[in-house]
Design a protein around this motif. Structure first.
Motif, PDB file in Angstrom:
ATOM      1  N   SER A 267      25.131  22.995   4.471  1.00  0.00           N
ATOM      2  CA  SER A 267      24.494  24.292   4.262  1.00  0.00           C
ATOM      3  C   SER A 267      23.027  24.152   3.874  1.00  0.00           C
ATOM      4  CB  SER A 267      25.252  25.074   3.177  1.00  0.00           C
ATOM      5  OG  SER A 267      24.711  26.361   3.027  1.00  0.00           O
ATOM      6  N   LEU A 268      22.715  23.119   3.106  1.00  0.00           N
ATOM      7  CA  LEU A 268      21.328  22.872   2.695  1.00  0.00           C
ATOM      8  C   LEU A 268      20.573  22.029   3.721  1.00  0.00           C
ATOM      9  CD1 LEU A 268      19.051  22.972   0.602  1.00  0.00           C
ATOM     10  CD2 LEU A 268      20.130  21.016  -0.552  1.00  0.00           C
ATOM     11  N   LEU A 269      21.221  21.003   4.229  1.00  0.00           N
ATOM     12  CA  LEU A 269      20.548  20.042   5.110  1.00  0.00           C
ATOM     13  C   LEU A 269      20.099  20.664   6.429  1.00  0.00           C
ATOM     14  CD1 LEU A 269      19.720  17.069   5.289  1.00  0.00           C
ATOM     15  CD2 LEU A 269      21.948  16.578   6.314  1.00  0.00           C
ATOM     16  N   VAL A 270      20.819  21.675   6.905  1.00  0.00           N
ATOM     17  CA  VAL A 270      20.431  22.315   8.157  1.00  0.00           C
ATOM     18  C   VAL A 270      19.025  22.895   8.056  1.00  0.00           C
ATOM     19  CG1 VAL A 270      21.444  24.582   7.598  1.00  0.00           C
ATOM     20  CG2 VAL A 270      21.170  23.897   9.987  1.00  0.00           C
ATOM     21  N   TRP A 271      18.654  23.324   6.844  1.00  0.00           N
ATOM     22  CA  TRP A 271      17.289  23.839   6.645  1.00  0.00           C
ATOM     23  C   TRP A 271      16.279  22.702   6.636  1.00  0.00           C
ATOM     24  CZ3 TRP A 271      16.665  28.589   7.762  1.00  0.00           C
ATOM     25  CH2 TRP A 271      17.706  29.499   7.547  1.00  0.00           C
ATOM     26  N   GLY A 272      16.683  21.550   6.114  1.00  0.00           N
ATOM     27  CA  GLY A 272      15.793  20.401   6.136  1.00  0.00           C
ATOM     28  C   GLY A 272      15.435  19.999   7.547  1.00  0.00           C
ATOM     29  N   TYR A 273      16.432  19.947   8.426  1.00  0.00           N
ATOM     30  CA  TYR A 273      16.168  19.566   9.807  1.00  0.00           C
ATOM     31  C   TYR A 273      15.457  20.672  10.571  1.00  0.00           C
ATOM     32  CZ  TYR A 273      18.523  15.111   9.577  1.00  0.00           C
ATOM     33  OH  TYR A 273      18.846  13.818   9.269  1.00  0.00           O
ATOM     34  N   SER A 274      15.712  21.907  10.204  1.00  0.00           N
ATOM     35  CA  SER A 274      14.983  23.016  10.834  1.00  0.00           C
ATOM     36  C   SER A 274      13.502  22.952  10.468  1.00  0.00           C
ATOM     37  CB  SER A 274      15.580  24.356  10.383  1.00  0.00           C
ATOM     38  OG  SER A 274      16.914  24.485  10.814  1.00  0.00           O
ATOM     39  N   PHE A 275      13.216  22.714   9.180  1.00  0.00           N
ATOM     40  CA  PHE A 275      11.822  22.583   8.755  1.00  0.00           C
ATOM     41  C   PHE A 275      11.171  21.362   9.394  1.00  0.00           C
ATOM     42  CE2 PHE A 275      13.346  24.696   4.606  1.00  0.00           C
ATOM     43  CZ  PHE A 275      13.148  25.959   5.149  1.00  0.00           C
ATOM     44  N   MET A 276      11.946  20.277   9.516  1.00  0.00           N
ATOM     45  CA  MET A 276      11.413  19.075  10.146  1.00  0.00           C
ATOM     46  C   MET A 276      11.102  19.324  11.622  1.00  0.00           C
ATOM     47  SD  MET A 276      10.393  16.003   9.624  1.00  0.00           S
ATOM     48  CE  MET A 276      11.123  15.580   8.026  1.00  0.00           C
ATOM     49  N   GLY A 277      11.915  20.154  12.264  1.00  0.00           N
ATOM     50  CA  GLY A 277      11.653  20.516  13.655  1.00  0.00           C
ATOM     51  C   GLY A 277      10.346  21.271  13.800  1.00  0.00           C
ATOM     52  N   VAL A 278      10.082  22.200  12.876  1.00  0.00           N
ATOM     53  CA  VAL A 278       8.811  22.933  12.890  1.00  0.00           C
ATOM     54  C   VAL A 278       7.655  21.963  12.642  1.00  0.00           C
ATOM     55  CG1 VAL A 278       7.464  24.763  11.793  1.00  0.00           C
ATOM     56  CG2 VAL A 278       9.924  25.061  12.118  1.00  0.00           C
ATOM     57  N   PHE A 279       7.881  21.002  11.746  1.00  0.00           N
ATOM     58  CA  PHE A 279       6.860  19.980  11.472  1.00  0.00           C
ATOM     59  C   PHE A 279       6.545  19.191  12.738  1.00  0.00           C
ATOM     60  CE2 PHE A 279       5.883  15.559  10.209  1.00  0.00           C
ATOM     61  CZ  PHE A 279       4.702  15.779   9.513  1.00  0.00           C
ATOM     62  N   VAL A 280       7.564  18.836  13.514  1.00  0.00           N
ATOM     63  CA  VAL A 280       7.357  18.099  14.759  1.00  0.00           C
ATOM     64  C   VAL A 280       6.553  18.937  15.756  1.00  0.00           C
ATOM     65  CG1 VAL A 280       8.532  17.104  16.776  1.00  0.00           C
ATOM     66  CG2 VAL A 280       9.381  16.626  14.481  1.00  0.00           C
ATOM     67  N   ILE A 281       6.799  20.241  15.774  1.00  0.00           N
ATOM     68  CA  ILE A 281       6.016  21.130  16.639  1.00  0.00           C
ATOM     69  C   ILE A 281       4.546  21.098  16.240  1.00  0.00           C
ATOM     70  CG2 ILE A 281       5.593  23.550  17.233  1.00  0.00           C
ATOM     71  CD1 ILE A 281       8.613  23.988  17.124  1.00  0.00           C
ATOM     72  N   MET A 282       4.282  21.148  14.931  1.00  0.00           N
ATOM     73  CA  MET A 282       2.898  21.102  14.456  1.00  0.00           C
ATOM     74  C   MET A 282       2.250  19.757  14.813  1.00  0.00           C
ATOM     75  SD  MET A 282       2.838  24.088  13.334  1.00  0.00           S
ATOM     76  CE  MET A 282       1.141  24.081  12.778  1.00  0.00           C
ATOM     77  N   ILE A 283       3.037  18.673  14.729  1.00  0.00           N
ATOM     78  CA  ILE A 283       2.533  17.355  15.117  1.00  0.00           C
ATOM     79  C   ILE A 283       2.167  17.353  16.605  1.00  0.00           C
ATOM     80  CG2 ILE A 283       3.249  14.959  15.518  1.00  0.00           C
ATOM     81  CD1 ILE A 283       2.560  15.473  12.644  1.00  0.00           C
ATOM     82  N   SER A 284       3.013  17.976  17.422  1.00  0.00           N
ATOM     83  CA  SER A 284       2.757  18.043  18.862  1.00  0.00           C
ATOM     84  C   SER A 284       1.491  18.832  19.168  1.00  0.00           C
ATOM     85  CB  SER A 284       3.956  18.668  19.583  1.00  0.00           C
ATOM     86  OG  SER A 284       5.102  17.857  19.466  1.00  0.00           O
ATOM     87  N   ILE A 285       1.263  19.899  18.418  1.00  0.00           N
ATOM     88  CA  ILE A 285       0.037  20.691  18.607  1.00  0.00           C
ATOM     89  C   ILE A 285      -1.184  19.849  18.275  1.00  0.00           C
ATOM     90  CG2 ILE A 285      -1.271  22.660  17.719  1.00  0.00           C
ATOM     91  CD1 ILE A 285       1.394  24.145  17.421  1.00  0.00           C
ATOM     92  N   LEU A 286      -1.124  19.103  17.180  1.00  0.00           N
ATOM     93  CA  LEU A 286      -2.239  18.228  16.817  1.00  0.00           C
ATOM     94  C   LEU A 286      -2.472  17.170  17.892  1.00  0.00           C
ATOM     95  CD1 LEU A 286      -1.642  17.666  12.980  1.00  0.00           C
ATOM     96  CD2 LEU A 286      -3.520  18.930  14.050  1.00  0.00           C
TER      97      LEU A 286
END
Length: 335
Positions: A267-286
């Motif tokens: 229940s908690l970890l799914v948010w960690g990976y969701s946030f990490m996915g958004v982080f990867v998107i930001m990395i891709s933009i950079l």
């Protein structure tokens, strides 16, 4: 993807150049990690029994590196249909292979072997779907540019891959309880579902940003970035909410009643990976903007954060602490 988008007519030549750099860098990194595995296990996790797990894990690095070159080239050529097939095969096989080997009773070895098997399946699919070579002219691309970019990107995504596994390795090292490791493995596997969706957005946004930058159209860059984040909120956020709310039921469905204790972690970890996915998107933009060095710094700086949080939280809160450590790490990346 960035160099391919900048030079579509010489995409195969770009692919060959980047492949050589990726093989060189990934094999070097894998060799260093393999040789240093005993020290990593002892110094970071105080458990030399983790050495064979770390050494087995390094096989993933060159495979995923070469896979990323294929997918990046398909992405840069805007062959999104083929890219979607490759990404889907890789993502789905990761989930299925990990579950398969864990259910066979291989524990943490099963998780690692499942990830290796899925990586090979993804690579085979990408190689099969890759189009025939075209113009071999790479334009103005130099090896120096390519190696610098490849080094930064390799370190960035190797750092993210390491962050995926720090919590699991720390759980085994600090708790020394195979039952809890198995429970946390089940939560980790299911929590990555939203992340797999997010990697699709990360893959498609990079060539679009690179193209907009090559046209020197700042408004178009902002438009692509806003659209991507909007789609993430619309499509992925509901998936994360459903998994978080229905964690206990999902654990029982995919595993069994015996894994029910992992529900809170999921229940908690799914948010960690969701946030990490958004982080990867930001990395891709950079990366699309040509700021791969900055993305490398952001990604690699999260490793010590993850290690410290896991060491602090796991002894107190066990597998829920591991989930919290990963989630907080991802939030730090977005801050």
């Amino acid at each position: 993807a960035k160099f391919t988008a900048d030079n579509l007519t010489g995409s195969y030549s770009v692919f060959k150049m980047v492949s050589k750099a990726h093989w060189m860098l990934s094999l070097t990194l894998a060799t260093v990690l393999f040789l240093c595995a005993p020290y990593i296990a002892d110094i970071l996790f105080h458990d030399t029994q983790l050495t064979p797990y770390i050494r087995l894990s390094v096989l993933i690095i060159p495979i995923v590196s070469y896979l990323s070159v294929h997918q990046g080239s398909l992405n840069g050529m805007r062959l999104f249909g083929k890219l979607a097939i490759c990404t889907s095969v890789f993502g789905i096989s990761r989930l299925l292979m990990v579950i398969f080997f864990v259910l066979l009773g291989f524990g943490l070895y099963g998780v690692i072997v499942g990830l290796i098997t899925a990586s090979l399946l993804g690579l085979a699919t990408s190689m099969y779907l890759y189009p025939k070579p075209n113009n071999l002219d790479a334009g103005s691309l130099s090896y120096k540019q390519m190696i610098s970019f490849a080094l930064s990107v390799t370190i960035s995504f190797s750092s993210i891959t390491l962050i995926w596994n720090i919590d699991l390795l720390a759980t085994k090292a600090l708790l020394r309880d195979n039952v809890l490791v198995g429970l946390y493995t089940s939560a980790t596997t299911l929590s990555r579902i939203p992340y797999e969706f997010l990697t699709v957005f990360a893959a498609t946004v990079l060539p679009s940003i690179a193209l907009a930058k090559s046209l020197e159209d700042l408004d178009l860059v902002k438009k692509y970035a806003r659209q991507t984040l909007r789609y993430v909120l619309i499509l992925v956020l509901p998936c994360s909410v459903i998994i978080s709310i229905c964690a206990e039921r999902l654990i029982v469905i995919f595993y069994s009643q015996e894994y029910q204790m992992a529900a809170n972690s999921l229940s908690l970890l799914v948010w960690g990976y969701s946030f990490m996915g958004v982080f990867v998107i930001m990395i891709s933009i950079l990366n699309g903007l040509g700021k791969s060095g900055l993305s490398m710094v952001f990604a690699s700086s999260l490793i010590p954060v993850s290690i410290i949080l896991n060491i602090f939280l796991i002894p107190r809160y066990e597998i829920l602490g591991a989930a919290a450590a990963t989630t907080i790490t991802a939030l730090v990346g977005l801050s």
